[in-house]
Design a protein around this motif. Structure first.
Motif, PDB file in Angstrom:
ATOM      1  N   LEU A 102      45.529  14.798  46.019  1.00  0.00           N
ATOM      2  CA  LEU A 102      44.227  14.153  46.193  1.00  0.00           C
ATOM      3  C   LEU A 102      44.317  12.740  46.757  1.00  0.00           C
ATOM      4  CD1 LEU A 102      42.225  15.289  43.013  1.00  0.00           C
ATOM      5  CD2 LEU A 102      42.113  16.182  45.350  1.00  0.00           C
ATOM      6  N   GLY A 103      45.496  12.375  47.240  1.00  0.00           N
ATOM      7  CA  GLY A 103      45.630  11.087  47.902  1.00  0.00           C
ATOM      8  C   GLY A 103      46.023   9.961  46.966  1.00  0.00           C
ATOM      9  N   VAL A 104      46.386   8.837  47.576  1.00  0.00           N
ATOM     10  CA  VAL A 104      46.718   7.607  46.834  1.00  0.00           C
ATOM     11  C   VAL A 104      45.949   6.461  47.467  1.00  0.00           C
ATOM     12  CG1 VAL A 104      48.986   8.422  46.115  1.00  0.00           C
ATOM     13  CG2 VAL A 104      48.752   7.172  48.279  1.00  0.00           C
ATOM     14  N   LYS A 105      45.634   5.475  46.651  1.00  0.00           N
ATOM     15  CA  LYS A 105      44.833   4.357  47.149  1.00  0.00           C
ATOM     16  C   LYS A 105      45.691   3.117  47.315  1.00  0.00           C
ATOM     17  CE  LYS A 105      40.243   2.362  46.623  1.00  0.00           C
ATOM     18  NZ  LYS A 105      39.008   2.310  45.789  1.00  0.00           N
ATOM     19  N   VAL A 106      45.572   2.509  48.497  1.00  0.00           N
ATOM     20  CA  VAL A 106      46.240   1.241  48.793  1.00  0.00           C
ATOM     21  C   VAL A 106      45.169   0.301  49.322  1.00  0.00           C
ATOM     22  CG1 VAL A 106      47.960   0.043  50.184  1.00  0.00           C
ATOM     23  CG2 VAL A 106      48.456   2.321  49.281  1.00  0.00           C
ATOM     24  N   ALA A 162      52.836   3.654  46.105  1.00  0.00           N
ATOM     25  CA  ALA A 162      51.639   4.151  45.414  1.00  0.00           C
ATOM     26  C   ALA A 162      51.776   5.641  45.101  1.00  0.00           C
ATOM     27  CB  ALA A 162      50.398   3.905  46.271  1.00  0.00           C
ATOM     28  N   THR A 163      52.434   6.366  45.991  1.00  0.00           N
ATOM     29  CA  THR A 163      52.645   7.800  45.771  1.00  0.00           C
ATOM     30  C   THR A 163      53.540   8.040  44.565  1.00  0.00           C
ATOM     31  OG1 THR A 163      52.341   8.290  48.127  1.00  0.00           O
ATOM     32  CG2 THR A 163      53.484   9.936  46.794  1.00  0.00           C
ATOM     33  N   VAL A 164      54.621   7.265  44.470  1.00  0.00           N
ATOM     34  CA  VAL A 164      55.523   7.389  43.318  1.00  0.00           C
ATOM     35  C   VAL A 164      54.774   7.063  42.028  1.00  0.00           C
ATOM     36  CG1 VAL A 164      57.578   6.449  42.198  1.00  0.00           C
ATOM     37  CG2 VAL A 164      57.597   6.927  44.654  1.00  0.00           C
ATOM     38  N   ALA A 165      54.002   5.981  42.050  1.00  0.00           N
ATOM     39  CA  ALA A 165      53.255   5.586  40.861  1.00  0.00           C
ATOM     40  C   ALA A 165      52.222   6.642  40.485  1.00  0.00           C
ATOM     41  CB  ALA A 165      52.579   4.238  41.100  1.00  0.00           C
ATOM     42  N   SER A 166      51.550   7.203  41.501  1.00  0.00           N
ATOM     43  CA  SER A 166      50.545   8.224  41.244  1.00  0.00           C
ATOM     44  C   SER A 166      51.170   9.486  40.653  1.00  0.00           C
ATOM     45  CB  SER A 166      49.803   8.575  42.540  1.00  0.00           C
ATOM     46  OG  SER A 166      48.877   9.623  42.330  1.00  0.00           O
ATOM     47  N   ASP A 167      52.258   9.933  41.254  1.00  0.00           N
ATOM     48  CA  ASP A 167      52.940  11.130  40.736  1.00  0.00           C
ATOM     49  C   ASP A 167      53.379  10.919  39.289  1.00  0.00           C
ATOM     50  OD1 ASP A 167      52.592  12.375  43.127  1.00  0.00           O
ATOM     51  OD2 ASP A 167      54.695  12.258  43.768  1.00  0.00           O
ATOM     52  N   THR A 168      53.922   9.734  39.015  1.00  0.00           N
ATOM     53  CA  THR A 168      54.385   9.439  37.656  1.00  0.00           C
ATOM     54  C   THR A 168      53.230   9.483  36.667  1.00  0.00           C
ATOM     55  OG1 THR A 168      56.167   8.045  38.523  1.00  0.00           O
ATOM     56  CG2 THR A 168      55.562   7.740  36.214  1.00  0.00           C
ATOM     57  N   ALA A 169      52.097   8.881  37.058  1.00  0.00           N
ATOM     58  CA  ALA A 169      50.929   8.860  36.170  1.00  0.00           C
ATOM     59  C   ALA A 169      50.355  10.260  35.963  1.00  0.00           C
ATOM     60  CB  ALA A 169      49.863   7.933  36.743  1.00  0.00           C
ATOM     61  N   ILE A 170      50.325  11.044  37.023  1.00  0.00           N
ATOM     62  CA  ILE A 170      49.778  12.401  36.925  1.00  0.00           C
ATOM     63  C   ILE A 170      50.674  13.273  36.049  1.00  0.00           C
ATOM     64  CG2 ILE A 170      49.341  14.511  38.238  1.00  0.00           C
ATOM     65  CD1 ILE A 170      48.367  12.689  40.540  1.00  0.00           C
ATOM     66  N   PHE A 171      51.982  13.183  36.250  1.00  0.00           N
ATOM     67  CA  PHE A 171      52.904  13.967  35.423  1.00  0.00           C
ATOM     68  C   PHE A 171      52.843  13.504  33.967  1.00  0.00           C
ATOM     69  CE2 PHE A 171      54.491  15.746  39.254  1.00  0.00           C
ATOM     70  CZ  PHE A 171      55.227  16.866  38.904  1.00  0.00           C
ATOM     71  N   GLY A 172      52.675  12.197  33.761  1.00  0.00           N
ATOM     72  CA  GLY A 172      52.545  11.692  32.399  1.00  0.00           C
ATOM     73  C   GLY A 172      51.298  12.218  31.714  1.00  0.00           C
ATOM     74  N   ALA A 173      50.191  12.260  32.451  1.00  0.00           N
ATOM     75  CA  ALA A 173      48.946  12.792  31.884  1.00  0.00           C
ATOM     76  C   ALA A 173      49.094  14.266  31.551  1.00  0.00           C
ATOM     77  CB  ALA A 173      47.800  12.583  32.882  1.00  0.00           C
ATOM     78  N   TRP A 196      42.937  12.108  33.263  1.00  0.00           N
ATOM     79  CA  TRP A 196      43.816  12.030  34.433  1.00  0.00           C
ATOM     80  C   TRP A 196      43.618  10.689  35.137  1.00  0.00           C
ATOM     81  CZ3 TRP A 196      47.256  15.938  35.089  1.00  0.00           C
ATOM     82  CH2 TRP A 196      46.976  17.158  34.461  1.00  0.00           C
ATOM     83  N   PRO A 197      44.599  10.237  35.927  1.00  0.00           N
ATOM     84  CA  PRO A 197      44.409   9.001  36.695  1.00  0.00           C
ATOM     85  C   PRO A 197      43.245   9.137  37.673  1.00  0.00           C
ATOM     86  CG  PRO A 197      46.729   9.660  36.662  1.00  0.00           C
ATOM     87  CD  PRO A 197      45.960  10.799  36.091  1.00  0.00           C
ATOM     88  N   ALA A 198      42.619   8.008  37.984  1.00  0.00           N
ATOM     89  CA  ALA A 198      41.491   8.010  38.912  1.00  0.00           C
ATOM     90  C   ALA A 198      41.917   8.553  40.269  1.00  0.00           C
ATOM     91  CB  ALA A 198      40.928   6.602  39.055  1.00  0.00           C
TER      92      ALA A 198
END
Length: 217
Positions: A102-106, A162-173, A196-198
């Motif tokens: 679903l994308g990452v925000k920068v 941002a992709t690494v951070a997003s993947d980490t947050a999604i897997f954590g959730a 889930w992360p925004a």
């Protein structure tokens, strides 16, 4: 196909089973089988089971002039719980993997995070790549018009981070949902839609737009 009840043994059987028991008889659909000891069994809706329980078919009961199906409430067995947990975990993983795309925000813009885009963005971070100035990169949007920004190595690095951070947050959730689901007395009914992360999906909903990932631009 309608089921029947043996009025002596109270066993529930199908019409095919009755036909097999009387191979020399022609038994059409809807035939009166009382002389054979069978009566039509009227279906009844299965109730909604409370947490930790399920309903199984009970002994047919005769009421109001007809044989009717009944339901017995029983506790979920360890096998039931294990199967429900496995099924729910599979659904959580599907949602986890969907959200990865679903994308990452920068800054103010969302960028694509599908596998092909990840490869392209990561390639631009290489110091050996000569990136010409003025390369326009399409951002991720959910409505027209499309938005382009100038792609630079620094921006590509920010997207990769941002992709690494997003993947980490999604897997954590997803893992938090797994833990909560496994502790639930009714894992089949566990709701994992929140927490889930925004994502760009949330921004679309906040804008009053019906989100459809297929419409991402």
């Amino acid at each position: 196909m309608r089921n029947y009840v043996n009025t002596t043994t109270l066993q529930v059987v199908s019409l095919d089973t009755i036909r097999a028991a009387f191979p020399n008889m022609s038994i059409p659909e809807g035939a009166d089988l009382q002389d054979l000891g069978y009566a039509p069994l009227l279906a009844t809706a299965m109730p909604v089971a409370p947490a930790g329980f399920k309903f199984v078919a009970g002994t047919p009961a005769f009421s109001d002039g007809a044989w009717r199906a009944t339901w017995d409430q029983v506790e979920l067995s360890p096998e039931d719980l294990a199967a429900a947990r496995a099924m729910c975990w599979a659904r959580i993983k599907v949602e986890r993997d969907r959200r990865k795309g679903l994308g990452v925000k920068v800054g103010q813009h969302w960028f694509h995070s599908d596998p092909d885009s990840r490869i392209q963005q990561l390639g631009i971070t290489s110091e050996t790549l000569v990136l010409p100035p003025g390369v326009l990169w399409k951002t991720l949007t959910f409505s027209d018009p499309p938005v382009f920004v100038e792609m630079t190595r620094d921006l590509a690095i920010q997207i990769a981070q941002a992709t690494v951070a997003s993947d980490t947050a999604i897997f954590g959730a997803a893992e938090l949902h797994r833990i909560a689901m496994q502790a639930s007395p009714d894992p089949a009914a566990y709701d994992f839609t929140a927490g889930w992360p925004a994502s760009i999906e949330d921004e679309a909903h906040e804008a009053g737009i019906q989100f459809d990932a297929r419409s991402l631009l």
